[in-house]
Scaffold this active site. Sequence first.
Site, short mmCIF file in Angstrom:
data_model
loop_
_atom_site.label_atom_id
_atom_site.label_comp_id
_atom_site.label_asym_id
_atom_site.label_seq_id
_atom_site.Cartn_x
_atom_site.Cartn_y
_atom_site.Cartn_z
N HIS A 122 0.84 -1.19 0.00
CA HIS A 122 0.00 0.00 0.00
C HIS A 122 0.88 1.25 0.00
O HIS A 122 2.07 1.19 0.34
CB HIS A 122 -0.90 0.01 1.25
CG HIS A 122 -1.99 -1.01 1.20
ND1 HIS A 122 -2.41 -1.72 2.29
CD2 HIS A 122 -2.75 -1.44 0.16
CE1 HIS A 122 -3.38 -2.53 1.94
NE2 HIS A 122 -3.61 -2.39 0.66
N ASP B 221 -4.40 -6.31 -8.19
CA ASP B 221 -4.58 -7.37 -7.20
C ASP B 221 -5.33 -8.55 -7.82
O ASP B 221 -5.01 -9.72 -7.56
CB ASP B 221 -5.35 -6.86 -5.99
CG ASP B 221 -4.59 -5.77 -5.24
OD1 ASP B 221 -3.37 -5.93 -5.07
OD2 ASP B 221 -5.22 -4.77 -4.86
#
Length: 291
Positions: A162, A223
């Site tokens: 992140h 992802d």
Amino acid sequence: MRIGLAANRLHHERADAALFRWLRASATGIRELGVALHAVGRTHDAILAALPAGGLPGLTRYPNGREGGLMKLVAEIVGMGAPERTLDGAVYLIDPVDPSSVFPEAIALKRQCVIHGKPFISTVASARDWVEMERIHAGLPADPGADDLHDFGNQTLALIAHDARKPQMLAFAAEHFDVLSRFAQRIGTGTTGQHLNELAWSRGWPREQEWIQRFQSGPLGGDAQIADRVLEHRCQRAIFFEDPHVARQHEADIQLLERAVTTVTDEAVCITAPNLAARWAIAARRRPQQR
């Protein structure tokens, strides 16, 4: 060492279920390390029914999940003010289609492990890998039974972070560049991948080659692309530095990757905290390389 333990029903309802595959593979290491397993009710009872009595001398029973057993594990990950009420990590073997896997206490267990830098282990492969990592740190000889997990030359590694964790990912890759470069292939999402390629080129990696293959950024589907690789058995290890303190706009995409890992529980290893990734890399460096 005190480790919380829970497994969704699928993973303990048969003699060949995931929980028992892990315990049979790692029982010697668990005993060598003196790991005390603090298991939620039905998981504890299933172990006693399936394995010889006395095989796991540190096994302790907590209440059933519906009676607050998993909540107690969460509280003891945070710490209850005394060593005997503090857990050093958690193994939670997840069935991704079991509704209880997304109950608040299940989500909180992972989140608090990440916040406190403690292992959160959700697959058989991760559990086996963790035991072998701790064995190596304890100075014990490598277990040949774990060689398949360390065949990096035939594996793909995913590196994801992140935004708030990107500096830690770059620092981790810089410190352990040699270990990460052993993998046959590395894959990652957008910006993280670009930063890692620039790091590799600064280290002498050929500029005409990508050190890490870049997919889309996470919010744009990266992802999901990596999750597909995992499900196709084309990605065996993911190092995913999560930031548990911020709202995640692409929460569903992150959960998709996590669910993919638990779907192929015997094959995929996932590490979610920088300190644990560093501990793994140090152990991997010390362990004899596979030929």
